[in-house]
Design a protein around this motif. Sequence first.
Motif, PDB file in Angstrom:
ATOM      1  N   ASN A 171      -0.243 -13.296  -6.446  1.00 21.04           N
ATOM      2  CA  ASN A 171      -0.157 -12.494  -5.221  1.00 21.04           C
ATOM      3  C   ASN A 171       1.233 -11.921  -4.974  1.00 21.04           C
ATOM      4  O   ASN A 171       1.698 -11.866  -3.843  1.00 21.04           O
ATOM      5  CB  ASN A 171      -0.616 -13.293  -4.002  1.00 21.04           C
ATOM      6  CG  ASN A 171      -2.070 -13.650  -4.079  1.00 21.04           C
ATOM      7  OD1 ASN A 171      -2.887 -12.851  -4.535  1.00 21.04           O
ATOM      8  ND2 ASN A 171      -2.411 -14.852  -3.667  1.00 21.04           N
ATOM      9  N   THR A 172       1.906 -11.498  -6.041  1.00 21.44           N
ATOM     10  CA  THR A 172       3.198 -10.841  -5.895  1.00 21.44           C
ATOM     11  C   THR A 172       3.132  -9.433  -6.483  1.00 21.44           C
ATOM     12  O   THR A 172       2.413  -9.180  -7.436  1.00 21.44           O
ATOM     13  CB  THR A 172       4.330 -11.625  -6.597  1.00 21.44           C
ATOM     14  OG1 THR A 172       4.023 -11.773  -7.982  1.00 21.44           O
ATOM     15  CG2 THR A 172       4.532 -12.992  -5.955  1.00 21.44           C
ATOM     16  N   TYR A 173       3.872  -8.528  -5.874  1.00 24.35           N
ATOM     17  CA  TYR A 173       3.942  -7.145  -6.317  1.00 24.35           C
ATOM     18  C   TYR A 173       5.404  -6.765  -6.473  1.00 24.35           C
ATOM     19  O   TYR A 173       6.215  -7.056  -5.595  1.00 24.35           O
ATOM     20  CB  TYR A 173       3.299  -6.191  -5.309  1.00 24.35           C
ATOM     21  CG  TYR A 173       1.892  -6.553  -4.938  1.00 24.35           C
ATOM     22  CD1 TYR A 173       0.860  -6.406  -5.858  1.00 24.35           C
ATOM     23  CD2 TYR A 173       1.586  -7.048  -3.682  1.00 24.35           C
ATOM     24  CE1 TYR A 173      -0.446  -6.739  -5.529  1.00 24.35           C
ATOM     25  CE2 TYR A 173       0.288  -7.383  -3.346  1.00 24.35           C
ATOM     26  CZ  TYR A 173      -0.726  -7.229  -4.273  1.00 24.35           C
ATOM     27  OH  TYR A 173      -2.005  -7.551  -3.950  1.00 24.35           O
ATOM     28  N   GLY A 174       5.734  -6.102  -7.558  1.00 26.16           N
ATOM     29  CA  GLY A 174       7.085  -5.580  -7.706  1.00 26.16           C
ATOM     30  C   GLY A 174       7.329  -4.461  -6.713  1.00 26.16           C
ATOM     31  O   GLY A 174       8.309  -4.462  -5.982  1.00 26.16           O
ATOM     32  N   ILE A 175       6.411  -3.511  -6.694  1.00 24.03           N
ATOM     33  CA  ILE A 175       6.473  -2.391  -5.749  1.00 24.03           C
ATOM     34  C   ILE A 175       5.085  -2.232  -5.137  1.00 24.03           C
ATOM     35  O   ILE A 175       4.087  -2.154  -5.854  1.00 24.03           O
ATOM     36  CB  ILE A 175       6.893  -1.082  -6.441  1.00 24.03           C
ATOM     37  CG1 ILE A 175       8.269  -1.252  -7.093  1.00 24.03           C
ATOM     38  CG2 ILE A 175       6.890   0.082  -5.446  1.00 24.03           C
ATOM     39  CD1 ILE A 175       8.687  -0.087  -7.969  1.00 24.03           C
ATOM     40  N   TYR A 176       5.022  -2.169  -3.819  1.00 16.69           N
ATOM     41  CA  TYR A 176       3.761  -2.033  -3.081  1.00 16.69           C
ATOM     42  C   TYR A 176       3.879  -0.823  -2.159  1.00 16.69           C
ATOM     43  O   TYR A 176       4.886  -0.648  -1.481  1.00 16.69           O
ATOM     44  CB  TYR A 176       3.502  -3.290  -2.250  1.00 16.69           C
ATOM     45  CG  TYR A 176       2.350  -3.165  -1.287  1.00 16.69           C
ATOM     46  CD1 TYR A 176       1.079  -3.558  -1.669  1.00 16.69           C
ATOM     47  CD2 TYR A 176       2.533  -2.657  -0.013  1.00 16.69           C
ATOM     48  CE1 TYR A 176       0.008  -3.445  -0.787  1.00 16.69           C
ATOM     49  CE2 TYR A 176       1.476  -2.538   0.865  1.00 16.69           C
ATOM     50  CZ  TYR A 176       0.221  -2.929   0.477  1.00 16.69           C
ATOM     51  OH  TYR A 176      -0.833  -2.814   1.348  1.00 16.69           O
ATOM     52  N   THR A 177       2.829  -0.013  -2.131  1.00 15.92           N
ATOM     53  CA  THR A 177       2.789   1.084  -1.169  1.00 15.92           C
ATOM     54  C   THR A 177       1.346   1.349  -0.724  1.00 15.92           C
ATOM     55  O   THR A 177       0.407   1.180  -1.486  1.00 15.92           O
ATOM     56  CB  THR A 177       3.412   2.378  -1.731  1.00 15.92           C
ATOM     57  OG1 THR A 177       3.410   3.377  -0.698  1.00 15.92           O
ATOM     58  CG2 THR A 177       2.677   2.894  -2.939  1.00 15.92           C
ATOM     59  N   ASN A 178       1.221   1.767   0.512  1.00 19.14           N
ATOM     60  CA  ASN A 178      -0.070   2.221   1.031  1.00 19.14           C
ATOM     61  C   ASN A 178       0.079   3.629   1.616  1.00 19.14           C
ATOM     62  O   ASN A 178      -0.701   4.048   2.448  1.00 19.14           O
ATOM     63  CB  ASN A 178      -0.618   1.247   2.075  1.00 19.14           C
ATOM     64  CG  ASN A 178       0.304   1.069   3.266  1.00 19.14           C
ATOM     65  OD1 ASN A 178       1.346   1.707   3.355  1.00 19.14           O
ATOM     66  ND2 ASN A 178      -0.065   0.192   4.171  1.00 19.14           N
ATOM     67  N   GLN A 179       1.105   4.338   1.154  1.00 21.32           N
ATOM     68  CA  GLN A 179       1.420   5.660   1.686  1.00 21.32           C
ATOM     69  C   GLN A 179       0.992   6.777   0.735  1.00 21.32           C
ATOM     70  O   GLN A 179       1.142   6.664  -0.476  1.00 21.32           O
ATOM     71  CB  GLN A 179       2.923   5.775   1.951  1.00 21.32           C
ATOM     72  CG  GLN A 179       3.439   4.786   2.969  1.00 21.32           C
ATOM     73  CD  GLN A 179       2.799   4.968   4.316  1.00 21.32           C
ATOM     74  OE1 GLN A 179       2.701   6.083   4.831  1.00 21.32           O
ATOM     75  NE2 GLN A 179       2.344   3.872   4.903  1.00 21.32           N
ATOM     76  N   PHE A 180       0.478   7.857   1.284  1.00 23.23           N
ATOM     77  CA  PHE A 180       0.044   9.030   0.536  1.00 23.23           C
ATOM     78  C   PHE A 180       1.232   9.676  -0.179  1.00 23.23           C
ATOM     79  O   PHE A 180       2.332   9.785   0.376  1.00 23.23           O
ATOM     80  CB  PHE A 180      -0.589  10.042   1.502  1.00 23.23           C
ATOM     81  CG  PHE A 180      -0.989  11.340   0.862  1.00 23.23           C
ATOM     82  CD1 PHE A 180      -2.189  11.436   0.166  1.00 23.23           C
ATOM     83  CD2 PHE A 180      -0.173  12.446   0.945  1.00 23.23           C
ATOM     84  CE1 PHE A 180      -2.561  12.631  -0.431  1.00 23.23           C
ATOM     85  CE2 PHE A 180      -0.537  13.645   0.362  1.00 23.23           C
ATOM     86  CZ  PHE A 180      -1.736  13.729  -0.331  1.00 23.23           C
TER      87      PHE A 180
END
Length: 79
Positions: free
Chosen positions: A32-41
């Motif tokens: 459950n780790t992310y280097g880079i996470y985004t939820n943006q268009f």
Amino acid sequence: MDGRLELVQVDSGQNNSFDCAGYTLVGNNSTNTYGIYTNQFNTTILNCNVRNFSSAIYFDGADNGTINNTNATTGSGTY
């Protein structure tokens, strides 16, 4: 807290770029780790080296995202 960890979270709005300038983001191989996470268009990730996360780069419903000149070596990869 939802139990996940992001080293970099892109949440400053749409049409943004994140440039690592050749630097390396290193995790500890935890779940459950992310280097880079985004939820943006329209997020652009560039010039990054990402390793040892359960997911290197995660676009969570982030349509029209791009990844350029980036190496991702990790458990699950890029979503």
